[in-house]
Design a protein around this motif. Structure first.
Motif, PDB file in Angstrom:
ATOM      1  N   ARG A 167       0.747  -1.191  -0.114  1.00  0.00           N
ATOM      2  CA  ARG A 167      -0.115  -0.119  -0.019  1.00  0.00           C
ATOM      3  C   ARG A 167       0.830   1.082   0.015  1.00  0.00           C
ATOM      4  O   ARG A 167       1.701   1.561   0.892  1.00  0.00           O
ATOM      5  N   HIS A 200       1.062   5.037   0.182  1.00  0.00           N
ATOM      6  CA  HIS A 200      -0.072   6.216   0.427  1.00  0.00           C
ATOM      7  C   HIS A 200       0.315   7.532  -0.122  1.00  0.00           C
ATOM      8  O   HIS A 200      -0.521   8.095  -0.566  1.00  0.00           O
ATOM      9  N   GLU A 203      -2.038   6.536  -3.246  1.00  0.00           N
ATOM     10  CA  GLU A 203      -3.238   7.490  -2.873  1.00  0.00           C
ATOM     11  C   GLU A 203      -3.253   8.840  -2.960  1.00  0.00           C
ATOM     12  O   GLU A 203      -3.861   9.637  -3.546  1.00  0.00           O
ATOM     13  N   HIS A 218      -6.380  14.338  -4.772  1.00  0.00           N
ATOM     14  CA  HIS A 218      -5.062  13.586  -4.225  1.00  0.00           C
ATOM     15  C   HIS A 218      -3.884  14.012  -4.678  1.00  0.00           C
ATOM     16  O   HIS A 218      -2.825  13.454  -4.394  1.00  0.00           O
TER      17      HIS A 218
END
Length: 347
Positions: free
Chosen positions: A238, A240, A270, A293
């Motif tokens: 993941r 970020h 993200e 974002h």
């Protein structure tokens, strides 16, 4: 509940949250150790301030009680001016990371070493002649025992390891040649460029494992921003946020589109906070793909991490709110995240 009353209800909720965001008192001094943010100290773009714009990159990362200087910009005097403008004391650091050997990233080291001469500096271990110093086994060169001693290196009896000097004699430089953890949840990503012009140059990137995912700070991304993110994803898939220079400043539109798609679609990054050598066309392409974002990261900007991730100023949050409401969306930034409500007229 009628449609009209729901409009009032959602609007009241929105105003309440915005009101709280704009009136929250400043954190007490005791919370200083708990700071989690990235502050841009050196770059060539930014809003008007007492800081001076210049080509190069430097950022202060505060996370997990650590204060880390990442790169030092292009000029020691400008680094000094910019840190003073932000009331940042470089004598109070835990360590420094130098991403690579280019002058616009290491030029401010003279100022750092003036105020903090014994600070530990992590730097890439380059090949022979690396500016940060290096060491090689004496077996790297071929030998000819038939020569007389006066024609042989070290009279034919070289040391096991030959150490090469640094441009900063006496500096506490620790050379890095592989990816690894240097503090709890803080990693250095070590990769070598295979690009023309920087072939075989090693570059370090900083990667922080947060509860929200990996936060990556890059200097110039000479090995490729996609390869750096891929390496970080082996620690935690993941991703970020990625901040710093993506090295797309001279890239074609098609190459920019490929990298943007890789970050957005393949690695599902993200948030992006590009700066330095990312390039103006790439800024535009990244904004288009990441929309809300995409985080502005000009000179002097602080990007919050952790529970207050990506919190901008109250004024910027309100501007974003206005844009969101125009997209049939009522929302706000709550602790730096968009809390979006569906348009009640579509119910």
């Amino acid at each position: 509940m009628t449609t009209g009353s729901r409009v009032i209800s959602w609007s009241a909720t929105l105003l309440l949250v915005v009101g709280c965001a704009t009136t929250t008192p400043a954190a007490p001094a005791t919370a200083e150790a708990a700071k989690a943010q990235i502050t841009i100290l050196y770059d060539a773009f930014g809003k008007p301030s007492a800081m001076q714009k210049d080509w190069g990159y430097a950022a202060l990362i505060e996370y997990g009680g650590k204060r880390i200087l990442f790169d030092s910009g292009n000029n020691p005097d400008i680094l000094a001016q910019n840190t003073k403008a932000k009331n940042i004391d470089l004598s109070k650091l835990d360590f420094v990371v130098m991403s690579h050997r280019h002058g616009d990233h290491m030029g401010g080291l003279a100022y750092l070493l003036k105020v903090n001469p014994t600070m530990k500096i992590y730097a890439p271990k380059d090949g022979l002649g690396g500016v940060y110093g290096t060491d090689w086994p004496s077996s790297f060169y071929r030998k000819d025992p038939s020569l007389p001693p006066e024609q042989r290196y070290y009279s034919g009896a070289p040391p096991e390891v030959i150490r090469f000097g640094s441009a900063w004699p006496g500096a506490n430089i620790q050379l890095v040649d592989k990816t690894g953890e240097i503090a709890p949840n803080i990693y250095l990503i070590s990769l070598i460029s295979d690009k023309p012009g920087t072939l075989e140059m090693r570059e370090l990137s900083l990667a922080i494992k947060t509860p929200e995912g990996m936060v990556i700070v890059v200097g110039c991304s000479h090995p490729g921003i996609d390869k750096i993110v891929e390496e970080a994803s082996t620690i935690n898939p993941r991703i970020h946020m990625v901040a710093g220079g993506f090295h797309l400043v001279v890239a074609s539109d098609s190459d920019i589109e490929k990298i943007v798609a890789t970050l957005h679609d393949t690695f599902r990054v993200e948030f992006v906070a590009p700066g330095h050598c990312t390039g103006e066309p790439a800024f535009t392409a990244l904004q288009k793909a990441f929309r809300d974002h995409y985080l502005y990261a000009g000179l002097g900007t602080s990007l919050a991490l952790g529970s207050s991730q990506n919190k901008t100023s109250s004024e910027e949050n309100l501007n974003r709110l206005a844009k969101l409401s125009n997209r049939k969306l009522i929302g706000t930034y709550l602790l730096g995240r968009i809390v979006a409500f569906p348009d009640i007229h579509d119910k």
